[in-house]
Design a protein around this motif. Structure first.
Motif: not given
Length: 852
Positions: A93, A98-100, A404-405, A408, A411-412
Motif C-alpha cells: 500500500i 495511487s493509494i493515499l 486503505a481503499h 483513499q 481522501y478523494t
C-alpha cells in the motif's frame, strides 16, 4: 498464539503534534450503540474484524508483556505468517502512489494469549495514549483509532468488539453459518448420517452446537456423541482434563461414526492431538477417523505436539477462507531475517523455536545450537511455517487493502469537496471510525491476486471457502490439497463442488469412501422402523408389506406400486399386472362355451322332436304353446351364457345380466303356468266346478306375459338408472387386473336375481302340492324335481359368487345358468322324449286318461 493484528496509519509530522503534547483532553463521548457492520453473535471461525488508528511513530511490533513471557515460551507463533502478511500488505500500500499519496500506513501487533482479560487490556490500550494506559483519555491527537484486524479465533474478535463497538469501529465479519451449511452439504454428498460433534466447553462451543444440531436434523443427519473439550490450552489445566477425556476415548474409537465434525478453534485440535499422545503411551487403539473442521483450524506448533504423530488428522477436511497467492509474497518471505526485523518483537521466539537454535549471545548450555540468522523459512515443515499464503493470512491481506481503499475514497472525497460527510472541515488524520462505514459498504476493488473484494447487500465480505484435504507424512510435515469449493453466491445445488478423486482418506480406510451411518441401510425390499429411545438415524429393517416395495437401499418407507403394477417376490420392484378375463382361448372358457353350445343343440333336438310330434297326445297335453315357449326360453338361456365369455365390452355388459334375467323369468313363468294349468285341469273335472272356465290358453299366456313383464320392468329401470359398464378391478387380485362388467347397481342385480328366486319358489310350492295327482296327467311331479334342482343351484350360487374374484366369478355364474337350465330341460322333457321316441305305444289318448 492468539494475535490481534492492529493496522495503523502513519502520517507526516506537522505542527499539530506539538499542540497535542502540551494539551491532554478527554475525547468526545462515544456513541453507546452498535456499529453497522457487527451484530453480537454473528461471528465465524477465521473472521476478520478490521480496526485502524492513525499513528506517527514508525511501524513496530508490540512486545509481549513481561508477565506472560513464561507462558509464551511454550509455543512458537505458528501464525507468524499472518504478521508477515500484514507487513507485506502495508508495504504494498505504501509503495502504491495511487493509494493515499503522501500518507504512510503503519501497524502495531498485540497478543491476546487466548485470554479474555488480555484481549480487553490490549483493546483498552488502543484507546489510550501511547505508553500511558488511560482509556478514553489521550494526549496524542495523531493516534486516532480507526479499525482493527481481529484475531484468528472468534472469541478474540468478539471480546474486542465488546469494547470497540461502542465507538462504531467498522468490522468485516463473514457469515459463519455458510460453513455449517457447507458441512451439511458435504455430509449429504458422501451420505454420512451418523457423525460425532466436538466443540470447546464454552459459550462459543454452545453456539456452534445450537447452530449445527438443527441443521443436521433438518437434513436427516444424527450425531453419535458430543465431546466438549476443555477451555484452556495451558498444560497444568490439561492434566486434569486428560482423565475425563480418557473416559470418552472408548466412545470415540468404538462409535459407528467415522466422521467427526469439530469446531476448529486451535485449542480444540491441540487438546485432541495431545490426548492422542496419552492414548499411544497407554497402547490404546489408534483413532482412525475423518475429521471435518471449520476454518480456524490449523496445526499449531506446541513443543509437545511436535513430538506427537499428526497421523490422526491424516485425510482431514477443513473449510478454509478462499485464498489466492498475491505476486511477490513468497519473494518477500525469503527476505525475512532476524537481522532485518529489528522492530519485530516476535521473530526471536519464532526463529529459535522453529529452527531449534538460539539467537542470544550467551547459550544456556553447550548443547544449544547457535542460529546463523541465515536460515531459510522455506526449509521449515508445514507444521511450523508455510510459504503459500493461507486463508487466514489472505483475510489479513484483503482487510488491510479494504481499509486503505476506504481511506483513499475519503481522501478523494475531501479533496474534491473540501468537507467531510458530516459537513465539518477536518484533516485526514482526524477521520472518525464511523465515517468509514459508508465507504466500506460501497467499496469494490481487485487485489493484486486478481480477486474482487467487496461487500454484499447484507454488508458481509463476499468470499467463499476452499475445501482443503490435509495430507500428513511420517516426518511431521503435511500438504494442503484443495479438493472443492463452497460458494454461498452460487445457485442452489451448486454451492458445494467436490472433486472426490482428489480426496485422500485416513489410512485406516484403505482409500475407500468411509461409511458413517448408524445402520448400514436397509436392503431393497425393506423399510426403516424406528428404534424406541434411539435417534431417527438408528432403525430396524422390516420387510415391505404385500403390494408395496422399496427399490433403493435405506428407504424410509415402502412405497405402493401403481394400481396397474404389483410388487415382486422380493418386494424390490414393481411388475405390470396381467390383464385377465374369461377368454375363449383358455381351457375354462372353451369348456363352458362347448357345454353351452352342446346344451343348445340338445334343446334344439328336443324342440324339433316336439314340433315333429306336435299332433300326438303327449305333446298336446298340458298346453302345447307353453311347451314351445319354455323350450325357446331354454334355448336362449344356453345362448345367453356365451355373453359372459370374452373381453367385456359396453354392449355385452349391458346385455349380460338383463338378458339372462328376462329369459330365465320367461322360462320360470312358463313352468309356473304349466303347474297352474295342471292343478286347474284336475280341479275342473269335479262335478259343478267353476274352475273349468279358467282352463285354457289365455290364462297360461297371461301368467307368462305378466310375470315376464315385471322382470322386464326391473331390468329397464336398472338400465336407465345405473347401467352396467366395463371396468378394471386392480385391487382384488395382487398380480392381475380383472377386466369385468361392473354391475352399476348391486342392489338392482340382486333385485333381478331375487325376483327369479321368487318365481322359482312359487313354482316349486305349487308343483309340490300337486305331486299326488294321478300319474297319467301329473306333470307337476317332474316340475317339482326341476324346481328343486333350480333352487339348489341358485342358492349355492350366491355365496360362491360373492367369495370368488375375476374369471372364477364369471365361470360360477355361467355354470349356474347351464346347470339350472339343464335341470329344467332334463326333469321336464326327458320323460316325454322317452315316451315319444322309445315308447310310442304309450303316446295315446287312452294311456293319458288311464287311472291307476
Amino acid at each position: 498464539m492468539a494475535l490481534a493484528l492492529l493496522l495503523v496509519l502513519l502520517l507526516p509530522c506537522h505542527t499539530a503534534h506539538k499542540a497535542c503534547s502540551q494539551n491532554c483532553a478527554a475525547p468526545e463521548d462515544p456513541l453507546p450503540i452498535l456499529h453497522e457492520f457487527y451484530q453480537p453473535g454473528d461471528f465465524v471461525i477465521g473472521q476478520i474484524a478490521a480496526h485502524i488508528y492513525f499513528f506517527h511513530d514508525p511501524p513496530t511490533f508490540k512486545e509481549q508483556p513481561k508477565q506472560m513471557l513464561t507462558a509464551e515460551r511454550l509455543s512458537a507463533p505458528k501464525h507468524y505468517q499472518d504478521l508477515l502478511t500484514l507487513t507485506f500488505a502495508v508495504k504494498q500500500i505504501n509503495g502504491n502512489p495511487s493509494i493515499l499519496p503522501n500518507i504512510t500506513l503503519g501497524f502495531h501487533i498485540l497478543n491476546s494469549y487466548y485470554l479474555a482479560r488480555m484481549t480487553y487490556k490490549a483493546t483498552l490500550n488502543l484507546l489510550s495514549t501511547r505508553h500511558n494506559f488511560s482509556p478514553n483519555f489521550k494526549c496524542d491527537s495523531l493516534k486516532n483509532l480507526i479499525a482493527v484486524i481481529g484475531g484468528l479465533v472468534s472469541v478474540t474478535s468478539v471480546n474486542m468488539a465488546n469494547i470497540l463497538t461502542l465507538y462504531k469501529t467498522p468490522q468485516m465479519v463473514p457469515n459463519e453459518a455458510y460453513q455449517y451449511r457447507g458441512a451439511v452439504h458435504l455430509f449429504q454428498h458422501f451420505r454420512w448420517t451418523w457423525i460425532g460433534l466436538v466443540a470447546m466447553d464454552n459459550d462459543y462451543g454452545d453456539r456452534f452446537l445450537q447452530a449445527v444440531i438443527p441443521l443436521l436434523s433438518q437434513s436427516g443427519i444424527c450425531y453419535s456423541f458430543i465431546l466438549r473439550t476443555p477451555k484452556t490450552t495451558y498444560m497444568d489445566a490439561l492434566v486434569g482434563s486428560f482423565f475425563k477425556l480418557q473416559e470418552r476415548y472408548s466412545v470415540l474409537v468404538e462409535s459407528k461414526a467415522n466422521v467427526y465434525f469439530a469446531y476448529g478453534e486451535p485449542p480444540t485440535l491441540n487438546i485432541m492431538r495431545t490426548f492422542q499422545i496419552v492414548a499411544e503411551a497407554q497402547s490404546l487403539q489408534p483413532l482412525g477417523k475423518v475429521w471435518i473442521v471449520t476454518s480456524q483450524w490449523d496445526f499449531d506448533s506446541l513443543y509437545l505436539e511436535r513430538m506427537s504423530d499428526i497421523d490422526v488428522f491424516h485425510g482431514a477436511i477443513s473449510f478454509a477462507v478462499h485464498s489466492s497467492q498475491p505476486p511477490g509474497f513468497q519473494q518477500f518471505l525469503q527476505t525475512v531475517k532476524p537481522s532485518q526485523q529489528k522492530e519485530d518483537g516476535f521473530i526471536q521466539d519464532f526463529w529459535e523455536q522453529a529452527f531449534e537454535c538460539s539467537l542470544k549471545k550467551f547459550r544456556k548450555s553447550e548443547i544449544e545450537r547457535m542460529c546463523t540468522g541465515e536460515e531459510k523459512l522455506e526449509s521449515l515443515s508445514g507444521i511450523l511455517f508455510e510459504m503459500n499464503m493461507t486463508g487466514h493470512s489472505y483475510n489479513v491481506y484483503n482487510s488491510a487493502h479494504a481499509v486503505a481503499h476506504a481511506l483513499q475514497f475519503i481522501y478523494t472525497y475531501r479533496f474534491k469537496h473540501r468537507t467531510l460527510v458530516d459537513g465539518g472541515s477536518q484533516e485526514i488524520h482526524n477521520v472518525k471510525p464511523w465515517q468509514l462505514h459508508h465507504f466500506l459498504r460501497s467499496i469494490s476493488f481487485n487485489n493484486s491476486a486478481g480477486d474482487t473484494v467487496h461487500f454484499n447487500e447484507n454488508r458481509e465480505l463476499v468470499g467463499g471457502f476452499d475445501m482443503i484435504n490435509w495430507v500428513t507424512f511420517p516426518n511431521g510435515s503435511f500438504i494442503r490439497v484443495k479438493v472443492g469449493k463452497l460458494d454461498p453466491q452460487a445457485p442452489q445445488g451448486q454451492k458445494l463442488l467436490v472433486n472426490d478423486d482428489l480426496i485422500v482418506w485416513h489410512r485406516s480406510f484403505n482409500q475407500t469412501l468411509p461409511p458413517s451411518v448408524c445402520n448400514e441401510g436397509c436392503h431393497p425390499g425393506y423399510s426403516k422402523k424406528k428404534k424406541e429411545g434411539e435417534q431417527f438415524c438408528c432403525y430396524d429393517c422390516v420387510p415391505c408389506p404385500e403390494g408395496m416395495m422399496s427399490e433403493q437401499k435405506a428407504m424410509d418407507a415402502c412405497v405402493k406400486c401403481p394400481q396397474d403394477h404389483y410388487s415382486n417376490q422380493h418386494q424390490n420392484h414393481c411388475i405390470p399386472k396381467f390383464i385377465t378375463y374369461l377368454s375363449y382361448k383358455e381351457p375354462l372358457g372353451v369348456t363352458l362355451a362347448m357345454l353351452a353350445v352342446t346344451s343348445f343343440l340338445v334343446t334344439t333336438l328336443v324342440f324339433g322332436t316336439f314340433i315333429k310330434h306336435k299332433n300326438t297326445p303327449i305333446v298336446k297335453a298340458n298346453n302345447r304353446s307353453l311347451t314351445y315357449i319354455l323350450l325357446i326360453s331354454l334355448l336362449l338361456c344356453f345362448l345367453c351364457s356365451l355373453l359372459f365369455i370374452g373381453q367385456p365390452g359396453k354392449v355385452t355388459c349391458l346385455l349380460r345380466q338383463t338378458t339372462f334375467a328376462i329369459v330365465f323369468s320367461v322360462a320360470l313363468s312358463s313352468v309356473l303356468a304349466k303347474t297352474i294349468t295342471v292343478v286347474l285341469a284336475f280341479m275342473s273335472t269335479k262335478p259343478g266346478s267353476r274352475m273349468r272356465k279358467w282352463v285354457g290358453k289365455r290364462l297360461a299366456h297371461f301368467i307368462v306375459l305378466s310375470f315376464s313383464c315385471i322382470q322386464a320392468s326391473i331390468c329397464s329401470f336398472w338400465l336407465s338408472t345405473s347401467p352396467p359398464f366395463p371396468d378394471m378391478d386392480m385391487h382384488s387380485l395382487n398380480e392381475k387386473v380383472i377386466v369385468e362388467c361392473n354391475e352399476g347397481s348391486a342392489a338392482m342385480f340382486y333385485c333381478a336375481l331375487g325376483y327369479m328366486g321368487f318365481l322359482a319358489f312359487i313354482s316349486f310350492t305349487v308343483a309340490f302340492l300337486a305331486r299326488k295327482l294321478p300319474d297319467s296327467f301329473n306333470e307337476a311331479k317332474f316340475i317339482t324335481f326341476s324346481m328343486l334342482v333350480f333352487c339348489s343351484v341358485w342358492l349355492s350360487f350366491v355365496p360362491t359368487y360373492l367369495s370368488t374374484k375375476g374369471k372364477s366369478m364369471v365361470a360360477v355364474e355361467i355354470f349356474s345358468i347351464l346347470v339350472s337350465s339343464a335341470g329344467l330341460l332334463v326333469c321336464i322333457f326327458s320323460p316325454k322324449c322317452y315316451i315319444i321316441l322309445l315308447r310310442p305305444e304309450l303316446n295315446s289318448k287312452q294311456q293319458l286318461i288311464r287311472k291307476k
